[in-house]
Each structure stands twice: as structure tokens, then as C-alpha cells.
Design a protein around this motif. Structure first.
Motif, PDB file in Angstrom:
ATOM      1  N   MET A   1       0.831  -1.180   0.000  1.00 48.02           N
ATOM      2  CA  MET A   1       0.000   0.000   0.000  1.00 48.02           C
ATOM      3  C   MET A   1       0.877   1.245   0.000  1.00 48.02           C
ATOM      4  N   LEU A   2       1.924   1.209   0.799  1.00 51.91           N
ATOM      5  CA  LEU A   2       2.809   2.364   0.889  1.00 51.91           C
ATOM      6  C   LEU A   2       3.479   2.638  -0.449  1.00 51.91           C
ATOM      7  N   ARG A   3       3.818   1.589  -1.170  1.00 54.91           N
ATOM      8  CA  ARG A   3       4.436   1.750  -2.485  1.00 54.91           C
ATOM      9  C   ARG A   3       3.491   2.488  -3.430  1.00 54.91           C
ATOM     10  N   CYS A   4       2.200   2.176  -3.362  1.00 53.31           N
ATOM     11  CA  CYS A   4       1.213   2.861  -4.218  1.00 53.31           C
ATOM     12  C   CYS A   4       1.063   4.324  -3.825  1.00 53.31           C
ATOM     13  N   VAL A   5       1.167   4.633  -2.547  1.00 52.05           N
ATOM     14  CA  VAL A   5       0.996   6.008  -2.082  1.00 52.05           C
ATOM     15  C   VAL A   5       2.197   6.866  -2.468  1.00 52.05           C
ATOM     16  N   VAL A   6       3.406   6.347  -2.312  1.00 56.48           N
ATOM     17  CA  VAL A   6       4.595   7.167  -2.588  1.00 56.48           C
ATOM     18  C   VAL A   6       4.880   7.291  -4.081  1.00 56.48           C
ATOM     19  N   GLN A   7       4.533   6.291  -4.869  1.00 58.07           N
ATOM     20  CA  GLN A   7       4.727   6.254  -6.314  1.00 58.07           C
ATOM     21  C   GLN A   7       6.122   6.706  -6.722  1.00 58.07           C
ATOM     22  N   GLU A   8       6.269   7.865  -7.353  1.00 61.30           N
ATOM     23  CA  GLU A   8       7.569   8.300  -7.867  1.00 61.30           C
ATOM     24  C   GLU A   8       8.448   8.959  -6.812  1.00 61.30           C
ATOM     25  N   HIS A   9       7.982   9.082  -5.582  1.00 59.70           N
ATOM     26  CA  HIS A   9       8.746   9.758  -4.536  1.00 59.70           C
ATOM     27  C   HIS A   9       8.976   8.819  -3.341  1.00 59.70           C
ATOM     28  N   PRO A  10       9.763   7.770  -3.537  1.00 61.39           N
ATOM     29  CA  PRO A  10       9.926   6.780  -2.462  1.00 61.39           C
ATOM     30  C   PRO A  10      10.615   7.319  -1.210  1.00 61.39           C
ATOM     31  N   LYS A  11      11.358   8.419  -1.325  1.00 58.29           N
ATOM     32  CA  LYS A  11      12.051   8.952  -0.153  1.00 58.29           C
ATOM     33  C   LYS A  11      11.116   9.750   0.762  1.00 58.29           C
ATOM     34  N   LEU A  12       9.877   9.969   0.332  1.00 63.37           N
ATOM     35  CA  LEU A  12       8.904  10.697   1.154  1.00 63.37           C
ATOM     36  C   LEU A  12       7.976   9.736   1.903  1.00 63.37           C
ATOM     37  N   TRP A  13       8.372   8.471   2.033  1.00 60.52           N
ATOM     38  CA  TRP A  13       7.491   7.477   2.646  1.00 60.52           C
ATOM     39  C   TRP A  13       7.104   7.847   4.067  1.00 60.52           C
ATOM     40  N   ASP A  14       8.021   8.450   4.824  1.00 62.30           N
ATOM     41  CA  ASP A  14       7.720   8.769   6.219  1.00 62.30           C
ATOM     42  C   ASP A  14       6.674   9.878   6.333  1.00 62.30           C
ATOM     43  N   GLU A  15       6.606  10.767   5.339  1.00 64.65           N
ATOM     44  CA  GLU A  15       5.613  11.830   5.358  1.00 64.65           C
ATOM     45  C   GLU A  15       4.228  11.324   4.968  1.00 64.65           C
ATOM     46  N   LEU A  16       4.190  10.251   4.176  1.00 63.22           N
ATOM     47  CA  LEU A  16       2.924   9.721   3.688  1.00 63.22           C
ATOM     48  C   LEU A  16       2.422   8.528   4.498  1.00 63.22           C
ATOM     49  N   LEU A  17       3.195   8.106   5.484  1.00 62.68           N
ATOM     50  CA  LEU A  17       2.816   6.939   6.275  1.00 62.68           C
ATOM     51  C   LEU A  17       1.506   7.160   7.015  1.00 62.68           C
ATOM     52  N   GLY A  18       1.286   8.347   7.551  1.00 61.09           N
ATOM     53  CA  GLY A  18       0.045   8.649   8.261  1.00 61.09           C
ATOM     54  C   GLY A  18      -1.170   8.530   7.362  1.00 61.09           C
ATOM     55  N   GLN A  19      -1.053   8.996   6.119  1.00 56.93           N
ATOM     56  CA  GLN A  19      -2.161   8.897   5.175  1.00 56.93           C
ATOM     57  C   GLN A  19      -2.465   7.442   4.842  1.00 56.93           C
ATOM     58  N   ALA A  20      -1.410   6.651   4.661  1.00 51.72           N
ATOM     59  CA  ALA A  20      -1.607   5.236   4.358  1.00 51.72           C
ATOM     60  C   ALA A  20      -2.271   4.519   5.534  1.00 51.72           C
ATOM     61  N   GLU A  21      -1.839   4.828   6.740  1.00 53.31           N
ATOM     62  CA  GLU A  21      -2.429   4.211   7.925  1.00 53.31           C
ATOM     63  C   GLU A  21      -3.898   4.596   8.063  1.00 53.31           C
ATOM     64  N   PHE A  22      -4.209   5.880   7.844  1.00 52.64           N
ATOM     65  CA  PHE A  22      -5.591   6.345   7.926  1.00 52.64           C
ATOM     66  C   PHE A  22      -6.457   5.633   6.884  1.00 52.64           C
ATOM     67  N   ALA A  23      -5.945   5.501   5.670  1.00 48.93           N
ATOM     68  CA  ALA A  23      -6.698   4.830   4.610  1.00 48.93           C
ATOM     69  C   ALA A  23      -6.946   3.367   4.964  1.00 48.93           C
ATOM     70  N   TYR A  24      -5.931   2.703   5.485  1.00 48.18           N
ATOM     71  CA  TYR A  24      -6.082   1.291   5.863  1.00 48.18           C
ATOM     72  C   TYR A  24      -7.107   1.132   6.978  1.00 48.18           C
ATOM     73  N   ASN A  25      -7.035   1.966   7.994  1.00 47.76           N
ATOM     74  CA  ASN A  25      -7.949   1.859   9.129  1.00 47.76           C
ATOM     75  C   ASN A  25      -9.367   2.286   8.775  1.00 47.76           C
ATOM     76  N   SER A  26      -9.553   3.001   7.668  1.00 49.90           N
ATOM     77  CA  SER A  26     -10.887   3.437   7.243  1.00 49.90           C
ATOM     78  C   SER A  26     -11.567   2.418   6.333  1.00 49.90           C
ATOM     79  N   MET A  27     -10.787   1.509   5.733  1.00 50.40           N
ATOM     80  CA  MET A  27     -11.356   0.540   4.803  1.00 50.40           C
ATOM     81  C   MET A  27     -12.081  -0.575   5.543  1.00 50.40           C
ATOM     82  N   THR A  28     -13.133  -1.075   4.929  1.00 49.34           N
ATOM     83  CA  THR A  28     -13.885  -2.195   5.497  1.00 49.34           C
ATOM     84  C   THR A  28     -13.093  -3.475   5.307  1.00 49.34           C
ATOM     85  N   ASN A  29     -12.956  -4.243   6.376  1.00 51.08           N
ATOM     86  CA  ASN A  29     -12.244  -5.512   6.350  1.00 51.08           C
ATOM     87  C   ASN A  29     -13.180  -6.599   5.855  1.00 51.08           C
ATOM     88  N   ARG A  30     -12.699  -7.486   4.975  1.00 52.10           N
ATOM     89  CA  ARG A  30     -13.584  -8.515   4.424  1.00 52.10           C
ATOM     90  C   ARG A  30     -13.985  -9.550   5.469  1.00 52.10           C
TER      91      ARG A  30
END
Length: 187
Positions: A1-30
Motif C-alpha cells: 500500500m505504501l508503495r502505491c501512495v509514494v509512487q515516484e517519490h519513495p524517499k517521502l514514505w515517512d511523510e505519507l505513512l500517516g495517510q496510508a495508515e488512515f486509509a487502511y484503518n478506514s477501509m472495510t475488512n472482508r
């Protein structure tokens, strides 16, 4: 998931980690049919659209809230048990019960991580043996009479063991009419 969020900017992963976590925790679990936020906090988080219109405040008694929360947790537990039962049923379809007795001959699947560095080759045999079973430690672990030159422990998981079946002793013979080549070199 993090790879999809950072896309062309892999060195910004730490700045986008919160967004990825929020998205994961907001999704419905199967398995549960609910998002992790709704299980832990009894409701989904407010998004930008939700904050534009303030929710109306309704006073509810603590007992109603407790009953609602308890029923939701029971529903989640039931869905998890149902989901786990489905997973177990699928896994059991391909599972076979295996066991060995002391003295049985087995073939051992060779794994690179079991042997010291430099002693394993990708081109070597995938299975070694046959070797005798010395004893059963538990239903999943066996001690094998492994030669010392392998420099590895002689305890193996049942997943790495296969029953040894000796080669067929039938004599195979080929007559000249069965082969495609002739004795004279194919003339």
C-alpha cells in the motif's frame, strides 16, 4: 500500500505513512465487515466532508450505548469466526495427515537456510536421503539419523519430510525395434 501512495517519490514514505495508515484503518475488512476505526471507536472517522456539516448532538443513555457497542462486538466476533471457519475449510481440503514411526525411511527436503553458508548449491538435489527416523518429538517434529557431514541439526519439521519409496526393481529392456536410432549411427 505504501508503495502505491509514494509512487515516484519513495524517499517521502515517512511523510505519507500517516495517510496510508488512515486509509487502511478506514477501509472495510472482508473478514469483519467493518473498518478497524469502527470496531475500536464505535464509528468511522470524520472526513473532510463530514467536518463541513457538524453532526447533531443527541443525548443517549450509557446503557443504550453499551448495549449497542456490545452487540457490535459480538457481530464482529461472529463474522471473524465464520471467516476463520471458511479459511480452515479451504486449507483442510489440501491437507493430509502424515506421521512416521522410528525406523521409517524418509527423504528430506533441502532448504538453503538450514545449511551453513557456502555448503548449499542451487544445482544440488532438492531432497536427500533416504534416512531413518530416530524418534518423534511431537506430531510436527522428528529427529532423523542424519550424517554428521551435513553440519545441521537433525530435527526436521514434518513439512520437510516425505516417505521414501524405493525405486521399482522391474527390469527394463529395449529392443532395437523400440528405439529410433540404428546401430550404424542413424543411416
Amino acid at each position: 500500500m505504501l508503495r502505491c501512495v509514494v509512487q515516484e517519490h519513495p524517499k517521502l514514505w515517512d511523510e505519507l505513512l500517516g495517510q496510508a495508515e488512515f486509509a487502511y484503518n478506514s477501509m472495510t475488512n472482508r473478514s469483519t465487515g467493518r473498518s478497524p476505526f469502527s470496531i475500536v471507536y464505535t464509528k468511522n472517522p470524520n472526513h473532510t466532508v463530514d467536518l463541513a456539516v457538524l453532526p447533531k448532538c443527541h443525548s443517549k443513555s450509557a446503557t443504550d450505548f453499551t448495549a449497542q457497542f456490545s452487540s457490535m462486538l459480538e457481530e464482529v466476533r461472529a463474522k471473524l469466526l465464520e471467516s476463520n471457519a471458511k479459511y480452515k475449510e479451504q486449507a483442510d481440503k489440501s491437507r493430509r495427515e502424515r506421521s512416521f514411526k522410528p525406523g521409517d525411511l524418509v527423504m528430506i527436503r533441502v532448504r538453503r537456510e538450514r545449511f551453513p553458508p557456502g555448503t548449499y548449491s542451487k544445482l544440488s538435489k532438492r531432497k536427500i536421503g533416504p534416512y531413518a527416523v530416530l524418534k518423534q518429538i511431537n506430531p510436527n517434529a522428528y529427529v532423523i539419523d542424519l550424517p554428521k557431514h551435513y553440519n545441521t541439526t537433525s530435527t526436521f519439521n514434518i513439512g520437510d519430510l516425505a516417505a521414501y519409496h524405493p525405486p521399482d526393481t522391474a527390469i527394463t529392456s529395449l529392443s532395437s525395434s523400440d528405439s529410433d536410432s540404428s546401430v550404424d549411427g542413424g543411416e
